[in-house]
Design an enzyme around this catalytic site. Sequence first.
Site, PDB file in Angstrom:
ATOM      1  N   THR A 296       4.341 -19.667   2.563  1.00 23.45           N
ATOM      2  CA  THR A 296       3.346 -20.683   2.200  1.00 23.45           C
ATOM      3  C   THR A 296       3.685 -21.172   0.790  1.00 23.45           C
ATOM      4  O   THR A 296       3.433 -20.467  -0.197  1.00 23.45           O
ATOM      5  CB  THR A 296       1.919 -20.065   2.220  1.00 23.45           C
ATOM      6  OG1 THR A 296       1.753 -19.374   3.450  1.00 23.45           O
ATOM      7  CG2 THR A 296       0.844 -21.105   2.044  1.00 23.45           C
TER       8      THR A 296
ATOM      9  N   ASN B  58      -3.212   0.085  -9.619  1.00 22.27           N
ATOM     10  CA  ASN B  58      -2.897   1.109  -8.607  1.00 22.27           C
ATOM     11  C   ASN B  58      -3.159   2.523  -9.122  1.00 22.27           C
ATOM     12  O   ASN B  58      -2.902   3.496  -8.416  1.00 22.27           O
ATOM     13  CB  ASN B  58      -1.445   0.976  -8.112  1.00 22.27           C
ATOM     14  CG  ASN B  58      -0.462   1.580  -9.082  1.00 22.27           C
ATOM     15  OD1 ASN B  58      -0.696   1.604 -10.287  1.00 22.27           O
ATOM     16  ND2 ASN B  58       0.645   2.080  -8.566  1.00 22.27           N
TER      17      ASN B  58
ATOM     18  N   THR C  13      -4.393   2.052  -3.206  1.00 23.64           N
ATOM     19  CA  THR C  13      -3.469   1.356  -2.317  1.00 23.64           C
ATOM     20  C   THR C  13      -4.224   0.288  -1.530  1.00 23.64           C
ATOM     21  O   THR C  13      -5.358  -0.048  -1.884  1.00 23.64           O
ATOM     22  CB  THR C  13      -2.719   2.380  -1.417  1.00 23.64           C
ATOM     23  OG1 THR C  13      -1.746   1.685  -0.659  1.00 23.64           O
ATOM     24  CG2 THR C  13      -3.644   3.144  -0.486  1.00 23.64           C
TER      25      THR C  13
ATOM     26  N   LYS D 116       1.410 -20.859  -2.393  1.00 23.52           N
ATOM     27  CA  LYS D 116       1.223 -19.543  -3.031  1.00 23.52           C
ATOM     28  C   LYS D 116       2.410 -19.206  -3.931  1.00 23.52           C
ATOM     29  O   LYS D 116       2.243 -18.577  -4.976  1.00 23.52           O
ATOM     30  CB  LYS D 116       1.032 -18.463  -1.967  1.00 23.52           C
ATOM     31  CG  LYS D 116      -0.291 -18.598  -1.240  1.00 23.52           C
ATOM     32  CD  LYS D 116      -0.569 -17.354  -0.435  1.00 23.52           C
ATOM     33  CE  LYS D 116      -1.721 -17.549   0.519  1.00 23.52           C
ATOM     34  NZ  LYS D 116      -1.736 -16.528   1.564  1.00 23.52           N
TER      35      LYS D 116
ATOM     36  N   LEU E 193      11.266  -3.791  -0.685  1.00 17.36           N
ATOM     37  CA  LEU E 193      10.101  -2.998  -1.104  1.00 17.36           C
ATOM     38  C   LEU E 193       9.418  -2.319   0.089  1.00 17.36           C
ATOM     39  O   LEU E 193       8.639  -1.386  -0.084  1.00 17.36           O
ATOM     40  CB  LEU E 193       9.111  -3.868  -1.882  1.00 17.36           C
ATOM     41  CG  LEU E 193       9.678  -4.571  -3.128  1.00 17.36           C
ATOM     42  CD1 LEU E 193       8.577  -5.287  -3.899  1.00 17.36           C
ATOM     43  CD2 LEU E 193      10.387  -3.599  -4.056  1.00 17.36           C
TER      44      LEU E 193
ATOM     45  N   LYS F 107      -6.276  -2.929  -4.411  1.00 22.39           N
ATOM     46  CA  LYS F 107      -5.662  -3.032  -5.745  1.00 22.39           C
ATOM     47  C   LYS F 107      -6.272  -4.138  -6.605  1.00 22.39           C
ATOM     48  O   LYS F 107      -6.292  -4.028  -7.826  1.00 22.39           O
ATOM     49  CB  LYS F 107      -4.152  -3.234  -5.619  1.00 22.39           C
ATOM     50  CG  LYS F 107      -3.427  -1.987  -5.138  1.00 22.39           C
ATOM     51  CD  LYS F 107      -1.930  -2.181  -5.119  1.00 22.39           C
ATOM     52  CE  LYS F 107      -1.262  -0.983  -4.495  1.00 22.39           C
ATOM     53  NZ  LYS F 107       0.190  -1.075  -4.462  1.00 22.39           N
TER      54      LYS F 107
ATOM     55  N   ALA G  21       4.826 -13.854  -2.098  1.00 24.51           N
ATOM     56  CA  ALA G  21       4.011 -14.253  -3.248  1.00 24.51           C
ATOM     57  C   ALA G  21       2.655 -13.556  -3.209  1.00 24.51           C
ATOM     58  O   ALA G  21       1.666 -14.058  -3.723  1.00 24.51           O
ATOM     59  CB  ALA G  21       3.832 -15.770  -3.259  1.00 24.51           C
TER      60      ALA G  21
ATOM     61  N   ASP H 292       3.134   0.231 -10.261  1.00 26.56           N
ATOM     62  CA  ASP H 292       4.042  -0.345  -9.260  1.00 26.56           C
ATOM     63  C   ASP H 292       5.181  -1.104  -9.937  1.00 26.56           C
ATOM     64  O   ASP H 292       6.334  -0.997  -9.538  1.00 26.56           O
ATOM     65  CB  ASP H 292       3.288  -1.324  -8.347  1.00 26.56           C
ATOM     66  CG  ASP H 292       2.443  -0.613  -7.307  1.00 26.56           C
ATOM     67  OD1 ASP H 292       2.764   0.547  -6.972  1.00 26.56           O
ATOM     68  OD2 ASP H 292       1.450  -1.210  -6.841  1.00 26.56           O
TER      69      ASP H 292
ATOM     70  N   GLY I 250      12.763   0.869  -0.481  1.00 25.03           N
ATOM     71  CA  GLY I 250      11.375   0.883  -0.962  1.00 25.03           C
ATOM     72  C   GLY I 250      10.914   2.268  -1.414  1.00 25.03           C
ATOM     73  O   GLY I 250       9.988   2.379  -2.226  1.00 25.03           O
TER      74      GLY I 250
HETATM   75  P1  NAP Z   1       0.257  -9.296   0.667  1.00 26.84           P
HETATM   76  O1  NAP Z   1      -0.485  -9.431  -0.611  1.00 26.84           O
HETATM   77  O2  NAP Z   1      -0.495  -9.448   1.955  1.00 26.84           O
HETATM   78  O3  NAP Z   1       1.437 -10.400   0.655  1.00 26.84           O
HETATM   79  C1  NAP Z   1       2.318 -10.533   1.729  1.00 26.84           C
HETATM   80  C2  NAP Z   1       3.369 -11.605   1.404  1.00 26.84           C
HETATM   81  O4  NAP Z   1       4.303 -11.594   2.455  1.00 26.84           O
HETATM   82  C3  NAP Z   1       2.797 -13.013   1.336  1.00 26.84           C
HETATM   83  O5  NAP Z   1       3.524 -13.737   0.385  1.00 26.84           O
HETATM   84  C4  NAP Z   1       3.061 -13.543   2.749  1.00 26.84           C
HETATM   85  O6  NAP Z   1       3.271 -14.940   2.794  1.00 26.84           O
HETATM   86  C5  NAP Z   1       4.374 -12.885   3.069  1.00 26.84           C
HETATM   87  N1  NAP Z   1       4.538 -12.724   4.502  1.00 26.84           N
HETATM   88  C6  NAP Z   1       3.747 -12.030   5.344  1.00 26.84           C
HETATM   89  N2  NAP Z   1       4.256 -12.092   6.607  1.00 26.84           N
HETATM   90  C7  NAP Z   1       5.382 -12.856   6.535  1.00 26.84           C
HETATM   91  C8  NAP Z   1       6.341 -13.279   7.495  1.00 26.84           C
HETATM   92  N3  NAP Z   1       6.224 -12.939   8.777  1.00 26.84           N
HETATM   93  N4  NAP Z   1       7.359 -14.044   7.077  1.00 26.84           N
HETATM   94  C9  NAP Z   1       7.488 -14.402   5.783  1.00 26.84           C
HETATM   95  N5  NAP Z   1       6.610 -14.031   4.821  1.00 26.84           N
HETATM   96  C10 NAP Z   1       5.560 -13.264   5.215  1.00 26.84           C
HETATM   97  O7  NAP Z   1       1.006  -7.903   0.766  1.00 26.84           O
HETATM   98  P2  NAP Z   1       1.599  -7.015  -0.443  1.00 26.84           P
HETATM   99  O8  NAP Z   1       0.566  -6.071  -0.912  1.00 26.84           O
HETATM  100  O9  NAP Z   1       2.234  -7.913  -1.429  1.00 26.84           O
HETATM  101  O10 NAP Z   1       2.687  -6.120   0.307  1.00 26.84           O
HETATM  102  C11 NAP Z   1       3.857  -6.709   0.882  1.00 26.84           C
HETATM  103  C12 NAP Z   1       4.745  -5.579   1.401  1.00 26.84           C
HETATM  104  O11 NAP Z   1       5.280  -4.860   0.326  1.00 26.84           O
HETATM  105  C13 NAP Z   1       3.977  -4.528   2.228  1.00 26.84           C
HETATM  106  O12 NAP Z   1       3.958  -4.871   3.568  1.00 26.84           O
HETATM  107  C14 NAP Z   1       4.751  -3.265   1.985  1.00 26.84           C
HETATM  108  O13 NAP Z   1       5.689  -3.061   3.014  1.00 26.84           O
HETATM  109  C15 NAP Z   1       5.498  -3.522   0.700  1.00 26.84           C
HETATM  110  N6  NAP Z   1       5.000  -2.623  -0.385  1.00 26.84           N
HETATM  111  C16 NAP Z   1       5.820  -1.630  -0.795  1.00 26.84           C
HETATM  112  C17 NAP Z   1       5.415  -0.760  -1.804  1.00 26.84           C
HETATM  113  C18 NAP Z   1       6.321   0.371  -2.239  1.00 26.84           C
HETATM  114  O14 NAP Z   1       5.860   1.284  -2.948  1.00 26.84           O
HETATM  115  N7  NAP Z   1       7.559   0.355  -1.880  1.00 26.84           N
HETATM  116  C19 NAP Z   1       4.162  -0.917  -2.405  1.00 26.84           C
HETATM  117  C20 NAP Z   1       3.343  -1.948  -1.960  1.00 26.84           C
HETATM  118  C21 NAP Z   1       3.777  -2.793  -0.953  1.00 26.84           C
HETATM  119  P3  NAP Z   1       2.076 -15.993   2.927  1.00 26.84           P
HETATM  120  O15 NAP Z   1       1.666 -16.280   1.505  1.00 26.84           O
HETATM  121  O16 NAP Z   1       2.700 -17.137   3.595  1.00 26.84           O
HETATM  122  O17 NAP Z   1       1.012 -15.333   3.733  1.00 26.84           O
END
Ligand code: NAP
Length: 462
Positions: free
Chosen positions: A350, A290, A265, A353, A409, A269, A326, A305, A432
């Site tokens: 952004t 994962n 996690t 991305k 999610l 990853k 993204a 995932d 999610g």
């Molecule tokens: P990540 O790689 O850090 O990516 C986060 C994404 O969200 C980026 O595209 C970022 O945009 C965008 N973002 C962050 N804050 C934002 C805001 N305030 N407004 C608009 N866009 C925003 O994270 P990740 O690993 O993909 O995970 C994202 C989320 O998915 C996690 O927080 C978690 O809640 C969820 N998740 C769920 C599962 C599940 O099993 N259900 C598994 C994994 C993750 P920028 O490019 O502009 O920074």
Amino acid sequence: MKRIVLFGYRGTGKTAIGTVLARRLGIAFIDTDELVEKRSGQTIPEIFRNEGERRFRILEREVISSLPSSDCIVSTGGGVVMDPAKMEQLRAASIGVLLHADHATIGRRLARSPRPPLTGLPPEEEIAHVIASRRCNYAAAADFCVDTSRTSTEQAADNILCLLDKGTVFAPTRESVFRWFAASPLPVQEREQMKSLLVGTRYDPQIRFLGVAGCPCGHSKGPLLFNRLFEKYQLNCHYTRFWDPSIQTIMEKAREIDAKGLSVTIPFKQDIMALLDEIDESARKIGAVNTVVFACEKTYGSNTDWQGIRKPLENLAGSCAVLLGAGGVAAAAAYALLDLDMEVIILNRTPRKAQALAKRFGCSWRTWDAFDGITPDLVVNATPVGMDPDTSSPVRDDQLKKEMTVFDLVYTPPVTPFIAAARRAGCKTITGTEVFIHQAREQFRLFFGIDVPETVIREILA
Ligand code: NAP
């Protein structure tokens, strides 16, 4: 005495080694292929020729159902690992030993065998092809792996008896790994369990360890879910948390206690990919792993995932989806949506991305504020917006239409502000938690070759 089940491709020595093991232990030796032949009154080639492979698989299932549950050595057919129902029966309260050998050795042994070929390929190619296609299934069958390439039958039996008696991790290593677990932020009760299992009264040379690798990983429901599944399927395993800022350290400790598998996690990853021997195609395309399975001195990475995201969307195949975000999980979502032949439009805060991710997967992208100009069938939130303690939603309430399906999610809280707003607007919603359920089910299959009914996972998590 527990039942010992020998798995492996033909020519790895299951019958010969099984016979020696049974003699040494003074218990029965059962060869499932031989039992199938006895029951049907035909040789296996005759069954295949006269009644087809399907009939053979049915006979094999009947034989497996009738096996004694203890005090015996069982040698299995090379293809049994492909059937989750048979694996569920063979793995229960048993020790799975995977025999393996290099291809040249198998080729030499099989040259003397009357068994018909499995494919139309030349013998050496067939060995490489079939073993590669069953690689995940063999890894899942293994509590222990034994290389029989350069050992006599007697030596191989010795090696198995030794590892069943002494385990694969010696006391000083168990003590040092326990010190590492004790220094990590493991919850107190889980630390006590590890103490008792590694250096205390519950030490068992045959137990196998798995865990979630992350930092932080205190939120993971993995220990609850997997340990309950181990009880249900009578697997001698324990699932814990490998919680450390360095994935290199986690891998080192996992190897030291001869771990069977890891769920990976945040934030590892991507980084873990450089530390693995093999990565499957979907994980490579997504760019994230994962799930790690350790077998035969190698590490295998997969991504479940995307299957967790795909499964609840199967009835929406071919529709138009907006994917918000993204980052890492958005890549898995894009892969899942495209696998369902959806038209995918990525929107991200952004834009650069969004553009990069869209280019990788050959789909389209827009800026975040372009949502109003699109009427998607499905909206997937792959950003952390709405994750505890944030109470905002990634889209405005007036942008939600009742014809839409909304998939968030984010799973903390279970009903996010986005899901709540979508329900108010009359949309269909998917939370999610669904991703966790389906990805964990796939992960369990990679770890043990067993298909857990979805309802069982739901009951445990309820
Ligand atoms: P990540 O790689 O850090 O990516 C986060 C994404 O969200 C980026 O595209 C970022 O945009 C965008 N973002 C962050 N804050 C934002 C805001 N305030 N407004 C608009 N866009 C925003 O994270 P990740 O690993 O993909 O995970 C994202 C989320 O998915 C996690 O927080 C978690 O809640 C969820 N998740 C769920 C599962 C599940 O099993 N259900 C598994 C994994 C993750 P920028 O490019 O502009 O920074």
